[in-house]
Write a protein that holds these residues in place. Structure first.
Motif, mmCIF file in Angstrom:
data_model
loop_
_atom_site.group_PDB
_atom_site.id
_atom_site.type_symbol
_atom_site.label_atom_id
_atom_site.label_comp_id
_atom_site.label_asym_id
_atom_site.label_seq_id
_atom_site.Cartn_x
_atom_site.Cartn_y
_atom_site.Cartn_z
ATOM 1 N N ALA A 40 41.986 41.794 37.833
ATOM 2 C CA ALA A 40 43.369 41.402 38.107
ATOM 3 C C ALA A 40 43.660 40.005 37.581
ATOM 4 N N LEU A 41 42.722 39.088 37.769
ATOM 5 C CA LEU A 41 42.953 37.701 37.366
ATOM 6 C C LEU A 41 42.920 37.522 35.848
ATOM 7 N N LEU A 42 42.172 38.356 35.146
ATOM 8 C CA LEU A 42 42.215 38.307 33.683
ATOM 9 C C LEU A 42 43.590 38.725 33.176
ATOM 10 N N PHE A 43 44.240 39.666 33.844
ATOM 11 C CA PHE A 43 45.603 40.061 33.480
ATOM 12 C C PHE A 43 46.580 38.910 33.661
ATOM 13 N N VAL A 44 46.325 38.068 34.665
ATOM 14 C CA VAL A 44 47.156 36.867 34.843
ATOM 15 C C VAL A 44 46.840 35.862 33.741
ATOM 16 N N GLY A 45 45.566 35.668 33.483
ATOM 17 C CA GLY A 45 45.161 34.671 32.490
ATOM 18 C C GLY A 45 45.669 34.957 31.098
ATOM 19 N N ASP A 46 45.793 36.241 30.736
ATOM 20 C CA ASP A 46 46.263 36.553 29.381
ATOM 21 C C ASP A 46 47.771 36.799 29.321
ATOM 22 N N GLY A 47 48.461 36.576 30.446
ATOM 23 C CA GLY A 47 49.915 36.640 30.452
ATOM 24 C C GLY A 47 50.522 37.998 30.703
ATOM 25 N N HIS A 48 49.725 39.019 30.971
ATOM 26 C CA HIS A 48 50.278 40.342 31.233
ATOM 27 C C HIS A 48 50.908 40.444 32.617
ATOM 28 N N ARG A 49 50.484 39.602 33.548
ATOM 29 C CA ARG A 49 51.050 39.562 34.889
ATOM 30 C C ARG A 49 51.247 38.111 35.308
ATOM 31 N N GLY A 50 52.152 37.884 36.262
ATOM 32 C CA GLY A 50 52.370 36.545 36.779
ATOM 33 C C GLY A 50 51.355 36.176 37.850
ATOM 34 N N PRO A 51 51.255 34.886 38.197
ATOM 35 C CA PRO A 51 50.271 34.438 39.190
ATOM 36 C C PRO A 51 50.462 35.043 40.573
ATOM 37 N N GLU A 52 51.655 35.529 40.864
ATOM 38 C CA GLU A 52 51.905 36.118 42.183
ATOM 39 C C GLU A 52 51.406 37.561 42.302
ATOM 40 N N TRP A 53 51.123 38.201 41.175
ATOM 41 C CA TRP A 53 50.828 39.639 41.180
ATOM 42 C C TRP A 53 49.562 40.024 41.956
ATOM 43 N N PRO A 54 48.397 39.348 41.781
ATOM 44 C CA PRO A 54 47.213 39.773 42.542
ATOM 45 C C PRO A 54 47.419 39.735 44.052
ATOM 46 N N ALA A 55 48.154 38.736 44.556
ATOM 47 C CA ALA A 55 48.414 38.661 45.998
ATOM 48 C C ALA A 55 49.327 39.792 46.456
ATOM 49 N N LYS A 56 50.264 40.206 45.609
ATOM 50 C CA LYS A 56 51.122 41.340 45.954
ATOM 51 C C LYS A 56 50.319 42.630 46.034
ATOM 52 N N VAL A 57 49.370 42.797 45.123
ATOM 53 C CA VAL A 57 48.491 43.962 45.161
ATOM 54 C C VAL A 57 47.678 43.952 46.455
ATOM 55 N N LEU A 58 47.161 42.783 46.820
ATOM 56 C CA LEU A 58 46.391 42.651 48.055
ATOM 57 C C LEU A 58 47.226 43.049 49.264
ATOM 58 N N ALA A 59 48.459 42.547 49.327
ATOM 59 C CA ALA A 59 49.332 42.823 50.466
ATOM 60 C C ALA A 59 49.694 44.302 50.557
ATOM 61 N N ALA A 60 49.782 44.976 49.419
ATOM 62 C CA ALA A 60 50.140 46.400 49.420
ATOM 63 C C ALA A 60 49.051 47.250 50.064
ATOM 64 N N GLY A 61 47.806 46.800 49.959
ATOM 65 C CA GLY A 61 46.714 47.456 50.659
ATOM 66 C C GLY A 61 46.216 48.751 50.051
ATOM 67 N N VAL A 62 46.661 49.084 48.842
ATOM 68 C CA VAL A 62 46.211 50.309 48.188
ATOM 69 C C VAL A 62 45.802 49.985 46.756
#
Length: 299
Positions: A232-254
């Motif tokens: 997930a964090l590599l997707f943030v590092g290369d610009g495919h996702r924003g910095p908020e995205w991994p935490a949103k995935v965590l909160a979704a719980g799935v």
């Protein structure tokens, strides 16, 4: 990943509910390291080469024992994952330990294959359990975004990512994941196992050689957790996702199909932390309790 073994096994079962060895046995702590490339993970499996299998077989041979003394390990690493600071214990009959303790390391070095080494073997303090007494495990994941690829001498330990990585963005995203959470979105579920973990450290740094190292520390990890977080964090590092995205995935719980489990060879178990000796037994008991988050119901 569960292992199977068809031979006779002697684990020196504890008489006190798992906190120590049975009468007549000595608990021996082993500090070890291995290159995971040639192993199907830690746990012994029928017809597959594993770290546990190699060490247990070597220990049986060098002590001239008819039985296999089963190892308990701090972190059951997956196939292809390396370890520099792994810890395990075995309960040996007191007479076996007394007869072999002084030459055990040298004899193991002569019997073990070159991709696994035991560096220390010592009688463990009271209350010690390699798995349940641990208060944290620290892993490192190494990746390079060099356009030319990975240094051939590091190819077995560093992942090549074919996009330029923004380490600051990765650290921004990582900070939002710290603390105690249900990491179900980043774990492969196992029957009856909790996915609640306390992530104590997660950060990234680029070395002078250009290799980007992620340091991940938690009280424990569930299956595929570190490699999913890295994906997930590599997707943030290369610009495919924003910095908020991994935490949103965590909160979704799935599980999110966009979160890739990165390849194992970039991951190394670096160190396992334990409390002072007088707190080992208490930690051993505490870690056996299934955790829930505040406000949640168990089972």
């Amino acid at each position: 990943m569960s292992g199977e073994d068809s031979g006779d096994r002697a684990a020196g079962p504890a008489a006190d509910g798992g906190e120590g060895p049975a009468p007549g046995f000595v608990r021996v702590r082993l500090d070890l390291s291995y290159d995971g490339a040639g192993f199907s993970g830690w746990a012994r499996q029928r017809a597959r080469r594993t770290v546990q299998g190699e060490i247990e077989d070597a220990l049986r041979t060098v002590t001239r024992s008819a039985e296999t003394y089963e190892l308990t390990v701090a972190g059951r690493t997956d196939a292809g994952v390396h370890a520099r600071g792994q810890v395990a214990h075995a309960d040996l009959p007191a007479e076996v330990w007394a007869a072999h303790r002084d030459k055990l390391l040298r004899r193991l070095a002569g019997r073990l294959p070159h991709d696994v080494r035991v560096w220390r073997a010592a009688e463990a303090p009271a209350g010690f359990n390699a798995r349940f007494s641990a208060v944290w495990r620290r892993y490192a994941y190494r990746v390079t975004d060099h356009p030319g690829g990975v240094d051939p001498l590091l190819r077995g330990h560093v992942l090549w990512h074919d996009w330029t990585l923004d380490v600051d963005a990765m650290n921004d995203a990582s900070a939002r994941l710290l603390g105690e959470h249900d990491f179900a979105a980043y774990c492969k579920r196992r029957e009856g196992a909790t996915t609640i973990r306390t992530l104590q450290r997660l950060d990234w740094a680029r070395g002078d050689d250009g290799v980007v190292t992620g340091t991940v520390r938690a009280d424990a990890f569930c299956h595929n957790m570190v490699r999913s977080l890295v994906g997930a964090l590599l997707f943030v590092g290369d610009g495919h996702r924003g910095p908020e995205w991994p935490a949103k995935v965590l909160a979704a719980g799935v599980r999110d199909s966009a979160v890739h489990v990165v390849r194992p060879h970039g991951l190394t178990l670096e160190e396992v932390g334990y409390p002072p000796d007088d707190l080992l037994a208490a930690r051993n008991r505490q870690a056996r309790n299934k955790r829930t988050l505040p406000g949640s119901s168990c089972c």
